[in-house]
Design an enzyme around this catalytic site. Structure first.
Site, PDB file in Angstrom:
ATOM      1  N   ARG A  83       0.874  -1.296   0.103  1.00 31.71           N
ATOM      2  CA  ARG A  83       0.038   0.046  -0.026  1.00 31.71           C
ATOM      3  C   ARG A  83       0.901   1.252   0.002  1.00 31.71           C
ATOM      4  NH1 ARG A  83      -3.709   2.702   4.753  1.00 31.71           N
ATOM      5  NH2 ARG A  83      -4.787   4.024   3.574  1.00 31.71           N
ATOM      6  N   HIS A  84       0.463   2.298  -0.582  1.00 30.32           N
ATOM      7  CA  HIS A  84       1.167   3.559  -0.456  1.00 30.32           C
ATOM      8  C   HIS A  84       1.360   4.075   0.717  1.00 30.32           C
ATOM      9  CE1 HIS A  84      -2.444   5.800   0.614  1.00 30.32           C
ATOM     10  NE2 HIS A  84      -3.211   4.964  -0.146  1.00 30.32           N
ATOM     11  N   GLY A  85       2.486   4.892   0.914  1.00 30.82           N
ATOM     12  CA  GLY A  85       2.610   5.510   2.196  1.00 30.82           C
ATOM     13  C   GLY A  85       1.806   6.404   2.891  1.00 30.82           C
TER      14      GLY A  85
END
Ligand SMILES: *[C@@H]1O[C@H](CO)[C@@H](O)[C@H](O)[C@H]1NC(C)=O
Ligand SMILES: *[C@@H]1O[C@H](CO)[C@@H](O)[C@H](O)[C@H]1NC(C)=O
Length: 465
Positions: A83-85
């Site tokens: 998942r993106h940060g």
């Protein structure tokens, strides 16, 4: 309490006086991390799941890799779905925060006496700084999340993410800005790890929404769940149920039976989470909530994830069939005795919580015996489905393929901790052929056209081994 104020804002006045009361009691001695930091659902920091990273962002524990000691095993491939940060709030939440902050400002300007004093207190502790153009973009800390993750994975898998292999890593991302920034940051992390010359914007990922944003392309999902007003009935019921009512009463006003705006309570809760995940700040807004309040608000967002993205509707999991097949095709290729020179030592796939949750559900993970509903909050404390532990920012699902004496083996790690395959619970790294047998029904089926579009199709989309 504050005569002359409109009823609606008097609730907030009460709320803020409570903030200041709790602030004055505890802010000086408060630790840097809010006491409710683990309950932010999908807005939880990765560090809440792995607190050892607060001391050392590069801490890795090699004992999480657990092929059987009796067989000589070497890792031959890593597929990571990430998942993106950490990111800014999306427009919808920024607008809620604006409404909250406007109320504060108006009260500060118009209030008198004690009210004016506490409003000045809150204003000196907090200032509105969010603007709509931030809309969901990756923040600096979010870049760090991915850079640091890349470097830890390079430490954990030195032979796969080796210096000479860096150029052979396959990278794919959702087209959303926060994901593209994340996959770039991941590449930066690998380059830094190997002290390679900075590539000056020369990134090598592919954008692939078919793979990473399958959910918006699956008609059965969009119509059956996303646009279906009854699909999230449990969430709506809980939102207006007694537990949420009690939080609104406690957090916003002990005894005012008047207006208690739901979304502003949530906006204050999210503010606490954003200030922590973006700026590592312990925001004064956090003091509005005690741990019990936070658990109720966490449950509300878990209910939403469960019914919108996970086991609540079978089609959510099935919508991830393209990603499921992609992962297993990659593993099939990597596990062949004579690997082709073009195969990838690692495959990095960057997407969203909405990408990971359906895939995890399809794999049968985090499926509790009793589904969470609006009515069973009290019996759900021990549930495994807690979105903050499963899909915090930078969440990752790692498939580690080993070459072993008895054949290839596969291990699953979620957020860098070992997790066993449902149905194969006796081993951390079962034989790959046993994993394939467990998911045979999906490997032979799980057809996107049929599941999502209702179209019959020919058999055998994925029979290679
Ligand atoms: C590493 O993880 C194992 C369990 O997997 C644990 O027992 C051990 O204490 C951990 N070591 C460190 C240094 O955190
Ligand atoms: C909407 O969701 C409900 C509850 O899950 C389900 O019974 C119904 O079939 C769905 N409607 C559509 C059009 O898919």
């Amino acid at each position: 309490m504050f005569p002359g104020l409109p009823r609606r804002t008097s609730v907030l006045v009460a709320a803020l006086s409570l903030v200041v009361t709790r602030l004055s009691c505890s802010s000086l001695s408060a630790p840097d991390i809010p006491h409710i930091a683990a309950f932010f659902g999908t807005k939880t920091r990765y560090e809440e799941v792995n607190p050892q990273l607060l001391r050392d962002v590069f801490s890795v524990n090699r004992s999480v890799l657990r092929p059987p000691a009796s067989e000589r095993c070497t890792p031959v491939h890593l597929t990571a779905v990430i998942r993106h940060g950490s990111r800014y709030p999306t427009v919808k939440n920024i607008q809620r925060i604006q409404r909250l902050s406007e109320l504060v400002r108006r009260e500060a300007a118009g209030g008198s006496g004690g009210a004016a004093q506490w409003l000045q207190d809150i204003q000196s502790h907090w200032e509105m700084w969010y603007t709509e153009d931030m809309d969901g973009q990756l923040v600096m800390k979010g870049r760090d999340d991915l850079r640091w993750l890349a470097r830890r994975l390079a430490l954990l898998f030195p032979s796969l993410l080796s210096e000479e292999n860096v150029a052979r890593v396959s990278l794919r991302s959702s087209s959303k800005h926060r994901c593209v920034s994340s996959v770039e940051a991941f590449q930066d992390g690998l380059q830094e790890h190997w002290r390679q010359p900075v590539h000056d914007g020369q990134y090598s990922h592919q954008v692939d929404d078919q793979l990473m944003r399958f959910f918006e392309r699956c008609r059965g999902y969009v119509e059956g769940v996303e646009k279906n007003r009854t699909a999230l009935l449990e969430v709506e019921k809980f939102k207006h149920g007694k537990e949420m009512e009690a939080v609104r009463r406690r957090a916003l006003n002990e005894d005012c039976p008047c207006v208690r705006p739901v979304d502003l309570v949530e906006a204050a809760f999210f503010l606490c989470s954003y200030e922590l995940s973006i700026k590592s700040l312990h925001s004064p807004w956090c003091f509005l909530f005690d741990e019990d309040d936070a658990k109720v608000l966490e449950y509300k967002s878990d209910l939403k994830q469960y019914w919108k993205r996970s086991h609540g509707h079978v089609i959510s999991g099935l919508s991830s069939c393209p990603l499921f097949h992609h992962v297993f095709r990659t593993l099939d290729k990597a596990g062949r005795p004579r690997r082709s020179v073009t195969s990838h030592p690692a495959s990095i796939l960057v997407g969203h919580a909405e990408t990971l949750l359906p895939l995890l559900s399809l794999l049968g993970l985090y499926k509790d015996q009793t589904p969470p509903t609006a009515d069973n909050y009290r019996t759900q404390h021990g549930r495994s489905f807690r979105s903050g532990l499963i899909v915090p920012y930078a969440a990752n699902l790692l498939f580690v393929l080993y070459d072993c004496q008895r054949g290839p083996r596969l291990q699953l790690l979620i957020n860098e901790s070992p997790v066993r395959f449902p149905g194969l619970e006796t081993e951390d790294a079962p034989l790959y052929r046993d994993v394939r047998a467990t998911y045979r029904h999906l490997l032979d089926g799980c057809d996107f056209e049929r599941e999502c579009e209702g179209r019959p199709v020919g058999r055998g989309p994925n029979t290679e081994l």
